[in-house]
Design a protein around this motif. Structure first.
Motif, short mmCIF file in Angstrom:
data_model
loop_
_atom_site.label_atom_id
_atom_site.label_comp_id
_atom_site.label_asym_id
_atom_site.label_seq_id
_atom_site.Cartn_x
_atom_site.Cartn_y
_atom_site.Cartn_z
N VAL A 1 -6.36 -5.99 -9.11
CA VAL A 1 -7.44 -5.08 -9.05
C VAL A 1 -7.12 -3.99 -7.96
O VAL A 1 -7.35 -2.79 -8.29
CB VAL A 1 -8.86 -5.71 -8.85
CG1 VAL A 1 -9.77 -4.72 -8.72
CG2 VAL A 1 -9.15 -6.54 -10.10
N VAL A 2 -6.83 -4.49 -6.98
CA VAL A 2 -6.46 -3.67 -5.62
C VAL A 2 -5.25 -2.79 -5.82
O VAL A 2 -5.23 -1.52 -5.39
CB VAL A 2 -6.49 -4.53 -4.24
CG1 VAL A 2 -6.16 -3.60 -3.21
CG2 VAL A 2 -7.79 -5.42 -4.01
N ALA B 1 -2.92 2.23 -6.26
CA ALA B 1 -1.94 3.34 -6.70
C ALA B 1 -2.59 4.80 -7.24
O ALA B 1 -2.11 5.70 -7.18
CB ALA B 1 -1.31 2.71 -8.13
N THR B 2 -3.96 4.59 -7.90
CA THR B 2 -4.48 5.79 -8.30
C THR B 2 -5.14 6.70 -6.98
O THR B 2 -4.84 7.94 -7.15
CB THR B 2 -5.84 5.08 -8.77
OG1 THR B 2 -5.70 4.51 -10.06
CG2 THR B 2 -6.72 6.57 -9.45
N ASP C 1 1.00 0.20 0.96
CA ASP C 1 -0.11 -0.67 0.32
C ASP C 1 0.58 -0.90 -0.83
O ASP C 1 0.30 -2.22 -1.37
CB ASP C 1 -1.25 -0.08 0.61
CG ASP C 1 -1.88 -0.19 1.92
OD1 ASP C 1 -1.14 -0.83 2.89
OD2 ASP C 1 -2.91 0.36 2.23
N ALA C 2 0.56 -0.01 -1.80
CA ALA C 2 0.79 -0.17 -3.20
C ALA C 2 2.01 -0.89 -3.40
O ALA C 2 2.27 -1.86 -4.10
CB ALA C 2 1.15 1.11 -3.70
N ALA C 3 3.20 -0.75 -2.57
CA ALA C 3 4.47 -1.40 -2.73
C ALA C 3 4.31 -2.82 -2.25
O ALA C 3 4.69 -3.95 -2.81
CB ALA C 3 5.58 -0.86 -1.88
N GLY C 4 3.39 -2.90 -1.06
CA GLY C 4 3.17 -4.27 -0.57
C GLY C 4 2.39 -5.06 -1.41
O GLY C 4 2.51 -6.42 -1.63
#
Length: 312
Positions: free
Chosen positions: A26-27, A32-33, A60-63
């Motif tokens: 969810v996160v 990503a958005t 954050d998105a990659a992690g």
């Protein structure tokens, strides 16, 4: 003679990993958005603080992607080859997250210092709008990750750390935009970027030390092996303890093994099972870190002379 004990940890850990995976998914979608929105905002406004926040959002998105893969792997069952399953994947994922965050924090700090002396023109209105979007998204992400209580899983804590840092970064972005709008002081953007870097680096170093400690088979934090040795030696029939080792497979899954020299009579009068129970109870109840997975080798006093390796 040896014994290993388990208390259903694998089942509860698997259930927790399933819930962790759902939260991370969810996160990740939310992050990503917002990442796309913030990159657009950074390009429109020319703000380094917003770009730094977008860069942090990218990590954050990659992690979170790494964390999601690790949480998925952790659900896979143990095999004869991988006897602990893939729990260590959580630690590897958190270590990679920390390394990426550290690199991003260093870059932000260097670029911020440069912009203090050569500040570009910043569109404060655009920064305010896009910064507010980022802040809202991060608050929602924190709610999702902390729903049901804070996780002891180092992989989930790494993900939460990134989102919390990003939230504080969004606050710094909004503060910088407000200062620029009210005073025209363009260096506020660089100052906010430095604040973001300062938020990222110390916490990341702490996480990195923790995960590297697990990978290096260090004793679990809070478990003093000298204290463990003293407690074990105080038990009835125990004469000596050597080859005492403790580590973590992943966060919340400590393991310990030891060779315990007991009175020779324990092997003839039936005391050995009682000694094993006492050893297990001691580890489970007497220390800040409860060790549910332990293996003890009970030995007669003369057995140590036949072992090929040095005792520790």
């Amino acid at each position: 003679m040896s014994a290993g004990h388990s208390h259903g940890h694998g089942h509860s850990h698997g259930h927790g990993a399933l819930e962790d995976r759902r939260r991370l998914a969810v996160v990740l979608g939310l992050t990503a958005t917002v990442l796309v929105v913030q990159v657009i905002g950074a390009l429109v406004s020319g703000s380094l603080a917003l770009l730094a926040d977008a860069g942090h959002m990218f990590t954050d998105a990659a992690g979170l992607g790494i964390a999601l893969v690790a949480a998925t792997l952790a659900l896979r069952p143990a095999t004869p080859r991988r006897t602990w399953g893939y729990h260590r994947a959580e630690v590897l994922g958190a270590t990679l997250q920390a390394a990426v965050l550290l690199a991003v924090g260093g870059w932000i700090m260097i670029e911020s210092i440069r912009r203090l002396f050569d500040p570009p023109e910043i569109s404060s209105t655009a920064v305010l709008v896009f910064g507010a979007v980022g802040l809202l998204a991060n608050v929602i992400a924190i709610v999702v990750l902390t729903r049901g209580g804070r996780s002891s899983n180092v992989n989930m804590r790494a993900a939460l750390l990134e989102v919390v840092n990003d939230t504080l970064g969004s606050v710094a972005v909004l503060a910088a935009a407000g200062v620029i709008a009210l005073t025209g002081w363009q260096q506020a953007d660089a100052v906010a970027s430095l604040v973001i870097a300062v938020l990222i680096i110390p916490r990341t170093l702490k996480l990195l030390r923790e995960t590297v400690g697990v990978l290096l088979e260090s004793a679990p934090p809070g478990l003093d092996l000298d204290d463990v040795r003293r407690h074990l030696l105080a038990l009835p029939h125990v004469l000596d303890v050597h080859d005492l080792h403790a580590t973590q497979i992943t966060s919340g899954l400590p393991v310990l093994s030891a060779h315990v020299v007991v009175e020779d009579s324990c092997f003839s009068d039936g005391h050995a099972p009682q000694v094993l129970d006492q050893l297990q109870t001691c580890l489970a109840e007497h220390f800040p870190v409860s060790v549910g997975h332990s293996t003890f080798q009970l030995e007669m006093a003369g057995h140590a002379a036949h072992e090929l390796h040095a005792h520790v």
